[in-house]
Design a protein around this motif. Sequence first.
Motif, PDB file in Angstrom:
ATOM      1  N   ARG A  77      11.058  -5.436  56.559  1.00 10.25           N
ATOM      2  CA  ARG A  77       9.542  -5.261  55.860  1.00 10.25           C
ATOM      3  C   ARG A  77       8.960  -6.491  56.353  1.00 10.25           C
ATOM      4  NH1 ARG A  77      11.448 -10.298  53.669  1.00 10.25           N
ATOM      5  NH2 ARG A  77      13.852 -11.329  54.433  1.00 10.25           N
ATOM      6  N   ASP A 105      12.744  -5.757  49.878  1.00 14.22           N
ATOM      7  CA  ASP A 105      13.751  -7.237  50.147  1.00 14.22           C
ATOM      8  C   ASP A 105      12.829  -8.610  50.105  1.00 14.22           C
ATOM      9  OD1 ASP A 105      15.996  -5.474  49.340  1.00 14.22           O
ATOM     10  OD2 ASP A 105      15.213  -3.961  51.770  1.00 14.22           O
ATOM     11  N   ARG A 127       3.622  -3.190  52.065  1.00  8.47           N
ATOM     12  CA  ARG A 127       4.470  -2.247  51.506  1.00  8.47           C
ATOM     13  C   ARG A 127       4.059  -1.031  51.849  1.00  8.47           C
ATOM     14  NH1 ARG A 127       7.491  -5.206  51.082  1.00  8.47           N
ATOM     15  NH2 ARG A 127       7.849  -6.981  48.760  1.00  8.47           N
ATOM     16  N   SER A 162      17.507  -3.104  53.901  1.00  3.98           N
ATOM     17  CA  SER A 162      16.274  -2.918  54.592  1.00  3.98           C
ATOM     18  C   SER A 162      16.255  -1.763  55.433  1.00  3.98           C
ATOM     19  CB  SER A 162      15.564  -4.345  55.071  1.00  3.98           C
ATOM     20  OG  SER A 162      14.405  -4.009  54.767  1.00  3.98           O
ATOM     21  N   SER A 208       7.638  -0.513  54.066  1.00  2.00           N
ATOM     22  CA  SER A 208       8.435  -1.174  54.256  1.00  2.00           C
ATOM     23  C   SER A 208       9.408  -1.340  53.052  1.00  2.00           C
ATOM     24  CB  SER A 208       8.009  -2.599  54.688  1.00  2.00           C
ATOM     25  OG  SER A 208       6.741  -3.511  53.445  1.00  2.00           O
ATOM     26  N   ASP A 209      10.247  -2.086  52.809  1.00  2.98           N
ATOM     27  CA  ASP A 209      11.236  -2.520  51.906  1.00  2.98           C
ATOM     28  C   ASP A 209      10.486  -3.833  51.193  1.00  2.98           C
ATOM     29  OD1 ASP A 209      12.036  -0.564  52.017  1.00  2.98           O
ATOM     30  OD2 ASP A 209      13.761  -1.346  54.084  1.00  2.98           O
ATOM     31  N   ASN A 258      20.860  -5.745  59.100  1.00  2.00           N
ATOM     32  CA  ASN A 258      19.174  -5.250  58.528  1.00  2.00           C
ATOM     33  C   ASN A 258      18.512  -5.166  60.035  1.00  2.00           C
ATOM     34  OD1 ASN A 258      17.095  -5.659  56.447  1.00  2.00           O
ATOM     35  ND2 ASN A 258      17.830  -7.375  55.410  1.00  2.00           N
TER      36      ASN A 258
END
Length: 471
Positions: free
Chosen positions: A458, A448, A352, A454, A445-446, A118
């Motif tokens: 995040r 998750d 986000r 990702s 951002s993701d 990740n």
Amino acid sequence: CDASHPDLADRVTHNVKVYSAEYANVPPNESNRIVVPIEVGPYQNTDLGSGHGTHVAGIIAADGTTDPTHIGVAPDAELVCYSIGEILFTTAVVSAYDHLMDQPDLWGIDVVNNSWGNMFRQFDPNDPVSVITKALFDNGITVVFAAGNSGTDEMSLNPFAQAPWVIAVGAGTVDYKLASFTSTGLIQDNSTPGQIGPGGHSVYTGDRIGVYHPDVVAPGVAISSTCDTAGTVVGPCAPGENTEAQGTSMAAPHVAGAAAVLLQANPRLTPTQVRLALQATAKPMVDPSGKVLPFWQQGYGYVDLAKAVALVRSNGWKDKLATAAAKADSRVLAADGYKVTRSDWWTYPAPRLTVAGTDTRTYTVNVPSSTRFLKVTLSHPGLGAVCCNGMMYDVSVKDAAGKVVATGTEAFSTGTTSAFVDLRSVAPVKYGAFTVEVSGFLAASDPDTLDSDSLLGRMITLQVAQVIAGR
């Protein structure tokens, strides 16, 4: 993996496909987990749509059935394969680990390879992956992780490779050069693997080898291994053929295979001793000019399995291993000529979407006059898993009088902004309460929240390290 491949057919004892609600960020349990034992069917392939797992499995244990040169690092090893996603997306990691923990004697597994990861974030021992890999470690299993493929700029290391109980593996060429894509650690690092502090603020004092670095480097460029007839990412190939692939995904199984060989050479080794043996005997890597690469990029160096085997098979190996490991630690600590006296860390979930300073935060840290240098490093979402940084966060450092003493520079390959300043070079400086302003100008951002892939990242992570010269 494709257990029907001739080079793997006699090596795979279990081949399991796992589906889980983790894909939707739902905590996994037996009620939302589906386990399909593919090895009981006629077509024993859990790697449909990728080929990645088959290639990785061959690096570890291909037995040369199709060709004497098609042989893995540990060709006598037996394999248990878990399929935990689709293509290159991992979506059922914890579910697979939970299933493994439910098996009698953990199916006799000694080493677990993880060729997935990740985007960077601060190490958290309470992360579900950290918890489950610690459980495996406590059961005597050596856990290996790919360092990641986000490039050699700092703060790009796979977060699951940061745990002190796993072996983090970077990628190099077969002629001992560091791969351009391999993820790396943190230049000035005195962190410890404890809990993240209240409000996301952690403080570390004293100089030491920190958490954020690869442990070793292994071959990961243009690696030939088994090829799945149904592969899309790696392959497809005709039955029995090999193909080339590259990444830290290919470097990690070299070390997983090496760990298996070490355990065959000395079954008394603990997971920690396996890691120390590989670190203590690793060969320091150099750049094209002959200068030794920094620790944060290569860890202890390039794996030398022959030396590691000789060490763990020698008379008095325990004492020799402890001595060699201590010597290796002293070497890497002394290499850069700096000492970290204190570092402050802050971490929080990335918005986000952030544009034009909509995510702006200010932090304060006390800087005494004994501090010679400040190193400020910010990790933010980026496109490192795909191509490059691609996003922008500004960092500005002001002294106690409000004078700007440093501004950040964006890295090219991953979402990192950093600054290193000699405070004497910007005199006069008013010591005391320095402020660090972080401001996002273009980032996404993701969503998750568990361990699924990702692509963007995040979390926002800021480190402010106070540094002095000398060792």
